[in-house]
Design a protein around this motif. Sequence first.
Motif, PDB file in Angstrom:
ATOM      1  N   LYS A  74      -4.465 -14.233   1.744  1.00 17.78           N
ATOM      2  CA  LYS A  74      -4.608 -12.741   2.324  1.00 17.78           C
ATOM      3  C   LYS A  74      -4.114 -12.704   3.720  1.00 17.78           C
ATOM      4  O   LYS A  74      -3.473 -11.803   4.339  1.00 17.78           O
ATOM      5  CB  LYS A  74      -5.886 -12.070   2.125  1.00 17.78           C
ATOM      6  N   GLY A  75      -4.533 -13.734   4.463  1.00 18.61           N
ATOM      7  CA  GLY A  75      -4.449 -13.959   5.956  1.00 18.61           C
ATOM      8  C   GLY A  75      -2.666 -14.152   6.300  1.00 18.61           C
ATOM      9  O   GLY A  75      -2.417 -14.024   7.762  1.00 18.61           O
ATOM     10  N   HIS A  76      -2.032 -14.292   5.532  1.00 13.83           N
ATOM     11  CA  HIS A  76      -0.513 -14.546   5.414  1.00 13.83           C
ATOM     12  C   HIS A  76       0.019 -13.083   5.799  1.00 13.83           C
ATOM     13  O   HIS A  76       1.464 -12.945   6.031  1.00 13.83           O
ATOM     14  CB  HIS A  76       0.191 -15.403   4.383  1.00 13.83           C
ATOM     15  N   TYR A  77      -0.882 -11.997   5.401  1.00 12.18           N
ATOM     16  CA  TYR A  77      -0.164 -10.897   5.417  1.00 12.18           C
ATOM     17  C   TYR A  77      -0.582  -9.815   6.408  1.00 12.18           C
ATOM     18  O   TYR A  77      -1.664 -10.043   6.966  1.00 12.18           O
ATOM     19  CB  TYR A  77      -0.394  -9.907   4.007  1.00 12.18           C
ATOM     20  N   GLY A  78       0.202  -8.918   7.075  1.00 17.17           N
ATOM     21  CA  GLY A  78      -0.284  -8.185   8.003  1.00 17.17           C
ATOM     22  C   GLY A  78      -1.174  -7.018   7.694  1.00 17.17           C
ATOM     23  O   GLY A  78      -1.726  -7.366   6.351  1.00 17.17           O
ATOM     24  N   THR A  79      -1.613  -6.181   8.657  1.00 17.94           N
ATOM     25  CA  THR A  79      -2.763  -5.317   8.354  1.00 17.94           C
ATOM     26  C   THR A  79      -2.181  -3.948   8.348  1.00 17.94           C
ATOM     27  O   THR A  79      -1.237  -3.666   9.050  1.00 17.94           O
ATOM     28  CB  THR A  79      -3.890  -5.705   9.086  1.00 17.94           C
ATOM     29  N   GLY A  80      -2.981  -2.925   7.853  1.00 10.15           N
ATOM     30  CA  GLY A  80      -2.473  -1.531   7.952  1.00 10.15           C
ATOM     31  C   GLY A  80      -1.224  -1.172   7.384  1.00 10.15           C
ATOM     32  O   GLY A  80      -0.964  -1.528   6.419  1.00 10.15           O
ATOM     33  N   LYS A  81      -0.194  -0.791   8.261  1.00  6.30           N
ATOM     34  CA  LYS A  81       1.013  -0.296   7.572  1.00  6.30           C
ATOM     35  C   LYS A  81       1.921  -1.448   7.371  1.00  6.30           C
ATOM     36  O   LYS A  81       2.709  -1.390   6.653  1.00  6.30           O
ATOM     37  CB  LYS A  81       1.662   0.690   8.907  1.00  6.30           C
TER      38      LYS A  81
END
Length: 145
Positions: A74-81
């Motif tokens: 999960k930490g490999h992906y950005g957050t929000g948009k």
Amino acid sequence: MKHSFFVAGVPVPKGSAKAFMRPGSKFPTVMQDNRDKQKPWASAIGYTAQQSGVQCIEHGPVAISVTFYLPRLKGHYGTGKNAGTVKLSAPTYHTSKPDLDKLLRCVKDALTGIAWKDDAQVAVVNELEKVYSSHPGALITIEAL
């Protein structure tokens, strides 16, 4: 003849063998420590190989290449948009468990009797890697030498 196929799913390593003595037995009992997880993955490898037209190499040396695609954290992906976007800082190569050699052992055992008569025929490992991917699985290439 070279043959490649992709097996979808999360790659599972061949488990470590554990031996123990049963009371009253003269011989040890040997069990795999993750047999329940490994069996469906091995079945998927064998089934996909057969469906893709892999023919059994009865005699002679075989070369194999495997790229294991393991799920991103999960930490490999950005957050929000940017929640569905892989961060530029996310690693390419998977450097934690499962071990690469145990992943390969599972593939070799799963293809015994399907791609080759005996996994001892695998004389060359051309490429072997484990990388992160949004689409887990294994790309397997087999070639008679």
